[in-house]
Design a protein around this motif. Structure first.
Motif, mmCIF file in Angstrom:
data_model
loop_
_atom_site.group_PDB
_atom_site.id
_atom_site.type_symbol
_atom_site.label_atom_id
_atom_site.label_comp_id
_atom_site.label_asym_id
_atom_site.label_seq_id
_atom_site.Cartn_x
_atom_site.Cartn_y
_atom_site.Cartn_z
ATOM 1 N N THR A 132 0.835 -1.198 0.000
ATOM 2 C CA THR A 132 0.000 0.000 0.000
ATOM 3 C C THR A 132 0.868 1.245 0.000
ATOM 4 O O THR A 132 1.931 1.267 0.624
ATOM 5 N N TRP B 210 0.551 4.995 1.321
ATOM 6 C CA TRP B 210 -0.278 5.825 2.190
ATOM 7 C C TRP B 210 0.002 7.308 1.916
ATOM 8 O O TRP B 210 1.154 7.735 1.944
ATOM 9 N N THR C 128 -4.807 8.309 3.149
ATOM 10 C CA THR C 128 -5.496 7.731 1.993
ATOM 11 C C THR C 128 -4.670 6.571 1.442
ATOM 12 O O THR C 128 -3.514 6.771 1.052
ATOM 13 N N ASP D 1 -3.543 1.383 -3.825
ATOM 14 C CA ASP D 1 -2.947 0.121 -4.242
ATOM 15 C C ASP D 1 -2.051 0.413 -5.442
ATOM 16 O O ASP D 1 -2.551 0.747 -6.521
ATOM 17 N N HIS E 257 -6.131 1.369 -7.378
ATOM 18 C CA HIS E 257 -7.359 1.560 -6.601
ATOM 19 C C HIS E 257 -7.098 2.442 -5.380
ATOM 20 O O HIS E 257 -6.114 2.254 -4.665
ATOM 21 N N GLY F 186 -8.415 3.562 -1.754
ATOM 22 C CA GLY F 186 -9.289 3.093 -0.692
ATOM 23 C C GLY F 186 -9.901 4.221 0.112
ATOM 24 O O GLY F 186 -9.636 5.410 -0.106
ATOM 25 N N ARG F 187 -10.719 3.829 1.070
ATOM 26 C CA ARG F 187 -11.378 4.804 1.935
ATOM 27 C C ARG F 187 -10.363 5.408 2.902
ATOM 28 O O ARG F 187 -9.587 4.678 3.518
#
Length: 683
Positions: free
Chosen positions: A416, A418, A428, A431, A436, A438-439
């Protein structure tokens, strides 16, 4: 642009640049690491006859997975039903009764032992796996258990004496167990067990021995290292069942105990282990020639670890669990495979990588091998992340994120990216493989982000709150808020070579602090001269020296990593800000933000050898180096641009327009086993 190559009499030329307002790290400004090949050295002028290449297999990581939970000292064996990991100690040092099938499919629980044990031995014999002894609530056990394909257990016999700390290997239809620890003291016996027959002593070691690394090859048992009395040993012993004779055939480079061993391609490999000190773990892989006893280095593990277990499964060695130098128990599972590397028969120059030995251009982890080559640039003014293709040098996407994004940080497991939204109080996740988004995860005041070397904690740098917040690395749940009131402008950090301590910069307090990462507390303060503004931090490849960029002093502080003594200030240029080691660990690149230049420091001499001036000026800030080490990517903090710079010549390759507030960019993918944060400090 002015470019200087490295040379014994290189003249450093500092060209004047337009003055820029002196500002700090965050909404302020900051920066960090990278690496690459650096200035080309002068060619050798003396011709030599090339030495004959010799094929010497080394072991390399080819796959990594996670166990269901952390475990050390499991008993591991490979049989027809796959590789089983049995018992062991968990992260709380409690014995386990789990029977896990860890290969070839994903690890899963397949059964349980009658009693929880650790420090047992296991061996595959025919269609079943047998478990021998082990330590438990009642002390060392003498039980021999049969584990069938389904994970069910049945009694199969007794050892001559209860024993833990034992190791075993299979020759033909017989398992041989070496040494161990019994209630009456350490053992010097070699015990043989064949299903259907009583276990019995067939040989004796020269001395009592525990925690030895044991493997079978060519009809013999190889026993390496171990603990005798209070001390680790370095002898390599060979036991021949036909004669019952034990003889010494070689010596390890250093006393080694709590290591694992496995056989592949007719060689015995000793994996990891440690010395006498509980925190002296090693990442070495040693190959033993069973015929001559000769020992050589044959690669490195993904991290320094002891109390691991290993078994040969086909053409690979499976390594499970273990314990690192911080005392953390691992939940990692590695597959190692042999690759023939042509080396010179004449002595080669000692590697310089050290701390960054696993972050060279060839060390791309399987976890990131398929990730597209991108540069992720947070725009603190427009609350977005611009994504640049490294191949075309163009912005291919803009990702909306929270308010005032400061840095893009790879997660510890490399899965990930961040984005730290400082004023948005969130992280946040992106990927990097699929793109993608994410929330956002709610987090208070995330100016910067780091991880402990064992991956057990994320460290959110809450600059405005003067805190280092230790959090769970995936959920980001707060575990401990470390207050650092004397560290105004807490910004950047890097870890010691053993991962025990972090050196942290205090931008507006003219000082550094040392944080004990295991105990999560400040243990020392290092004062710099008044008016200093320390920024990025980077440890040298040999782990002996920390480099600290000082934007106000126009240079880099050198700090002894053992005594924490401030050594000296090395001038580089106005606004010294970001630090990036090269892929071969020979050079340190320093971005001088206020004068639009990059200084190149030799790690060998700790002095500058070159300075690269950006044509037309600029404000080089943060970024990283491409995976192949050829391009240094840096944001232009005050010029709304990103620079791509050749690490071979210092030539500006691209100047890419982006948003008005480019800051802590991440270059992805990066070589390395794991990330300890910022814009990509990988080791």
């Amino acid at each position: 642009m002015t470019t200087r190559r490295a040379g014994p009499v290189a003249t450093l030329l500092v060209l004047p640049a337009a003055a820029a307002a002196l500002a700090g790290c965050g909404g302020h400004t900051s920066t960090h690491e990278a690496a690459t090949s650096g200035p080309r050295p002068k060619a050798a002028t003396v011709a030599r006859r090339p030495a004959r290449p010799v094929a010497r297999p080394v072991l390399r990581l080819v796959r990594a997975r996670r166990l269901p939970g952390p475990v050390q000292l499991p008993a591991v064996a490979a049989g027809p039903a796959g590789v089983l990991a049995i018992g062991g100690l968990d992260a709380a040092d409690a014995s386990s009764s789990d029977i896990l099938r860890v290969a070839p499919a994903r690890p899963r629980l397949v059964g349980r032992l009658p009693d929880a044990i650790h420090d047992a031995a296991a061996a595959a014999l025919g269609p079943a796996t047998f478990v021998f002894g082990g330590g438990g609530a009642g002390g060392p056990s003498d039980a021999i258990l049969r584990v069938d394909r389904s994970g069910a257990t049945t009694p199969a016999g007794r050892l001559p004496a209860g024993a833990s700390d034992i190791t075993a290997a299979t020759i033909g239809r017989t398992a041989y167990l070496a040494g161990g620890d019994a209630p009456a003291g350490a053992l010097r016996t070699i015990v043989a067990f064949t299903p259907g027959r009583p276990a019995h002593v067939v040989g004796r070691l020269p001395r009592p021995l525990r925690y030895a690394a044991v493997a079978a090859v060519d009809g013999a048992l190889i026993i390496a290292g171990g603990t005798s009395g209070p001390s680790a040993r370095r002898e390599v012993l060979r036991f021949d069942p036909a004669s019952g004779r034990v003889r010494q055939i070689g010596r390890l480079p250093a006393p080694t105990t709590h290591a694992a061993a496995a056989t592949l391609g007719g060689r015995v490999y000793v994996l990891g282990g440690r010395g006498d000190a509980p925190s002296s773990q090693r990442d070495t892989i040693l190959a033993i020639d069973p015929a001559t006893g000769r020992v050589r280095r044959a690669g490195r593990l993904p991290r320094a670890v002891s109390d691991l277990a290993a078994a040969t499964a086909g053409s690979r060695i499976v390594v499970a669990g273990g314990r690192d130098a911080t005392g953390s128990v691992l939940d990692e599972l590695w597959w190692l495979a042999a690759s023939s590397t042509a080396t010179r028969s004449s002595p080669a120059r000692a590697p310089t990588a050290g701390v960054y030995a696993h972050a060279t251009a060839r060390d791309i982890s399987p976890a990131v091998r398929g990730d597209p080559a991108r540069v992720y640039v947070p725009d603190s003014e427009a609350d977005r992340v611009d994504v640049i293709s490294q191949r075309t040098g163009r912005v291919i996407r803009s990702i909306p994120v929270g308010r005032q994004p400061q840095h893009v940080t790879p997660s510890w497991d490399l899965r990930t990216l961040w984005v730290s939204n400082d004023l948005g109080n969130s992280l946040t996740p992106i990927d990097p493989r699929t793109g993608h988004v994410g929330r956002p995860v709610p987090v208070t005041d995330p100016y910067n982000l780091y991880f402990t070397p064992d991956g057990r904690r994320a460290i959110v740098v809450a600059e405005a709150r003067r805190e280092l917040d230790f959090r769970s690395p995936h959920t980001m749940r707060l575990r401990h808020a470390l207050k650092v009131p004397g560290c105004r402008g807490v910004d950047h950090m890097d870890d010691t070579a053993d991962g025990r301590y972090a050196l942290v910069s205090c931008e507006f307090a003219a000082r550094m602090i040392v944080v004990d990462l295991r105990r999560e507390r400040v243990v020392r303060t290092i004062l710099l001269r008044p008016g200093s503004m320390p920024q990025d931090v980077k440890v040298s490849p040999d782990g002996r020296t920390f480099y600290v960029a000082d934007m106000a002093s126009g240079g880099v502080w050198l700090i002894d990593a053992r005594t924490w003594r401030r050594l000296r200030l090395q001038p580089t240029g106005r606004g010294a800000h970001g630090l990036y080691p090269s892929r071969d660990s020979r050079w340190l690149y320093v971005s001088n933000r206020e004068e639009g230049s990059i200084s190149v420091i030799s790690f060998a001499t700790r002095r500058p050898v070159a300075k690269w001036q950006l044509p037309g000026g600029g404000s080089p800030d943060m970024g990283g180096v491409s995976a192949d080490g050829r391009v240094l990517w840096l944001t232009g903090r005050y010029n709304a641009e990103v620079y791509a710079i050749s690490t071979r010549s210092g030539r500006l390759l691209r100047r890419i327009p982006v948003g008005a507030g480019p800051h802590g960019a991440a270059v992805w993918p990066q070589p390395g086993r794991y990330s300890i944060g910022h814009t990509g400090i990988l080791r």
